[in-house]
Design an enzyme around this catalytic site. Structure first.
Site, short mmCIF file in Angstrom:
data_model
loop_
_atom_site.label_atom_id
_atom_site.label_comp_id
_atom_site.label_asym_id
_atom_site.label_seq_id
_atom_site.Cartn_x
_atom_site.Cartn_y
_atom_site.Cartn_z
N LYS A 1 -26.20 6.51 20.65
CA LYS A 1 -27.59 6.98 20.58
C LYS A 1 -28.42 6.12 19.63
O LYS A 1 -29.46 5.62 20.02
CB LYS A 1 -27.63 8.45 20.19
CG LYS A 1 -27.25 9.34 21.39
CD LYS A 1 -26.31 10.44 21.07
CE LYS A 1 -25.82 11.11 22.35
NZ LYS A 1 -24.76 12.08 22.11
N ASP B 1 -21.77 16.40 12.17
CA ASP B 1 -21.85 15.59 13.38
C ASP B 1 -23.27 15.05 13.42
O ASP B 1 -24.23 15.79 13.62
CB ASP B 1 -21.57 16.48 14.60
CG ASP B 1 -21.80 15.75 15.93
OD1 ASP B 1 -22.13 14.55 15.91
OD2 ASP B 1 -21.65 16.41 16.98
N TRP C 1 -23.26 21.28 21.20
CA TRP C 1 -22.27 20.42 20.52
C TRP C 1 -21.56 21.17 19.40
O TRP C 1 -20.36 20.99 19.19
CB TRP C 1 -22.93 19.14 20.01
CG TRP C 1 -23.43 18.27 21.12
CD1 TRP C 1 -24.73 17.92 21.37
CD2 TRP C 1 -22.66 17.65 22.17
NE1 TRP C 1 -24.81 17.12 22.50
CE2 TRP C 1 -23.56 16.95 23.00
CE3 TRP C 1 -21.30 17.63 22.49
CZ2 TRP C 1 -23.14 16.23 24.12
CZ3 TRP C 1 -20.88 16.91 23.61
CH2 TRP C 1 -21.79 16.22 24.41
C1 LIG Z 1 -23.75 12.92 22.36
C2 LIG Z 1 -23.26 13.85 21.34
C3 LIG Z 1 -21.90 14.18 21.23
C4 LIG Z 1 -20.85 13.66 22.19
O1 LIG Z 1 -20.55 12.37 21.88
P1 LIG Z 1 -19.40 11.55 22.68
O2 LIG Z 1 -19.41 10.28 21.91
O3 LIG Z 1 -19.85 11.44 24.09
O4 LIG Z 1 -18.13 12.30 22.55
C5 LIG Z 1 -21.51 15.02 20.21
N1 LIG Z 1 -22.40 15.53 19.35
C6 LIG Z 1 -23.72 15.26 19.44
C7 LIG Z 1 -24.68 15.84 18.45
C8 LIG Z 1 -24.19 14.41 20.44
O5 LIG Z 1 -25.49 14.13 20.53
#
Ligand SMILES: *Cc1c(COP(=O)(O)O)cnc(C)c1O
Length: 367
Positions: free
Chosen positions: A201, A177, A107
């Site tokens: 999540k 993030d 990511w």
């Molecule tokens: C799942 C995830 C993403 C992607 O998220 P989307 O909402 O599908 O764009 C980005 N960063 C991390 C750390 C993730 O776990």
């Protein structure tokens, strides 16, 4: 299957992931007639008083639970964390500026790739050499003083590592993030200028993206040539109601926040998560090498437990038998292989106990 009147799987999906059963039941009860309006939340105007209350209560409760400074802006956006990868540099990486990214997994790599489209980027540190099984130490971080911001991924969903504490970047804005560990443990939100997370999540259903931004950061935002919908400023000025928000997702997120509060807040959820992951990590550690964790111990994630067995054959058998026994989502991501159990906030203790028992039984038969 969980021992409840309804059929609920042992859900270890990496995302979208398990939601609290009580939240789903509450939403079910309110599906057709939300609080006497005669409408589902999906059917009501996003300009109505009933929706306004849902929206503003969710913002207030999130601030309370996370201890977000009062003056910070809480935004509900769309496009997932993946759109934030682009919105961050689009708004905050101007011509002639550079931004630092800590590379701790897939990511972070996707985030820096978008950054490069808008300005100069550099790697502050990287764990790539050891297939992202660790978090770089504070002494490894090569922060360049004139950076527009430093970006990190707080929990590495695919590799199963998590920052135990965050770096102090002084006057340089810190951006994170937090898609896969938001609300899972307490931390000082005031250290961050911008935090973002896809909801699917730990916060609710997919379709809502949370962003938390400081007023000081907003003063640095570029607006020239940034499309209206992709400016944080647009959403700050309109309380995330510039256009139609993902109203039902925000309603669900609000219900999840109320559940977190009932669990004893972020502190309570943190203790619950530790108990759950101790069950699995201890099973790995006490297996005499039958199960091998991917992450080094001091970087282990509370949210995504990654592990391997001795051979891909044995892993295939483990995953097939686990599936037959009612476990969902235990396959590792293709870049790491092996197995991954995602133990997000809403995963019940019972699922983790069942997984531990299954792992012990499997080792007994095959060890
Ligand atoms: C799942 C995830 C993403 C992607 O998220 P989307 O909402 O599908 O764009 C980005 N960063 C991390 C750390 C993730 O776990």
């Amino acid at each position: 299957m969980l021992k409840q009147d309804v059929h609920r799987a042992y859900n270890f999906n990496a995302g979208p992931a398990a939601l609290p059963l009580s939240v789903l039941e509450k939403a079910k009860g309110e599906m057709i007639d939300f609080e006497g309006t005669g409408m589902s939340v999906m059917e009501m105007s996003h300009r109505s008083p009933a929706y306004d209350k849902i929206h503003n209560e969710a913002i207030a409760l999130l601030k309370e639970l996370m201890g977000i400074p009062e003056e910070y802006h809480v935004l509900f956006l769309q496009g997932g964390a993946s759109t934030q990868f682009a919105m961050v540099p689009m708004n905050f990486l101007g011509q002639g500026q550079k931004a630092g990214y800590v590379i701790t997994g897939s990511w972070s790599e996707k985030a820096i790739k978008e950054g490069k489209l808008f300005g100069e980027t550099y790697e502050v540190a990287s764990s790539k050499a050891t297939n992202h099984n660790r978090i770089p130490g504070m002494d490894e971080l090569k922060i360049q003083q004139d950076s527009a911001y430093i970006h990190l991924t707080s929990n590495n969903t695919i590799f199963g590592t998590e920052w135990a504490s965050f770096p102090d970047t002084g006057d340089i804005p810190l951006i994170a993030d937090m898609s896969s560990d938001i609300l899972s443990h307490p931390f000082d939100a005031s250290k961050f200028s911008l935090i973002y997370a896809g909801a699917q999540k730990n916060l609710g259903p997919s379709g809502v993206t949370l962003a938390i931004v400081s007023p000081q950061m907003m003063e640095r935002a570029n607006t020239a040539n940034v499309p209206t919908m992709l400016r944080y400023e647009t959403h700050v000025k309109n309380n995330s109601l510039y256009n139609t928000p993902p109203a039902y997702g925000i309603y669900m997120l609000g219900l999840v926040l109320k559940w977190v509060k009932e669990m004893g807040g972020v502190q309570g959820v943190h203790q619950f998560n530790q108990k759950k992951t101790d069950l699995i990590y201890n099973t790995i550690d006490e297996s005499n090498g039958f199960y091998v964790g991917h992450a080094v111990k001091d970087a282990r994630s509370l949210m995504n437990i990654t592990f391997n067995l001795q051979s891909t054959e044995l892993e295939k058998q483990f995953l097939a038998e686990a599936k037959a026994a009612g476990f969902v989502g235990l396959n590792g991501h293709r870049s790491v292989g092996g197995c991954r159990a995602s133990t997000y906030n809403a995963v019940p203790m019972e699922s983790c106990e069942a997984l531990r028992n299954f792992m012990l039984e499997f080792q007994k038969k095959n060890g």
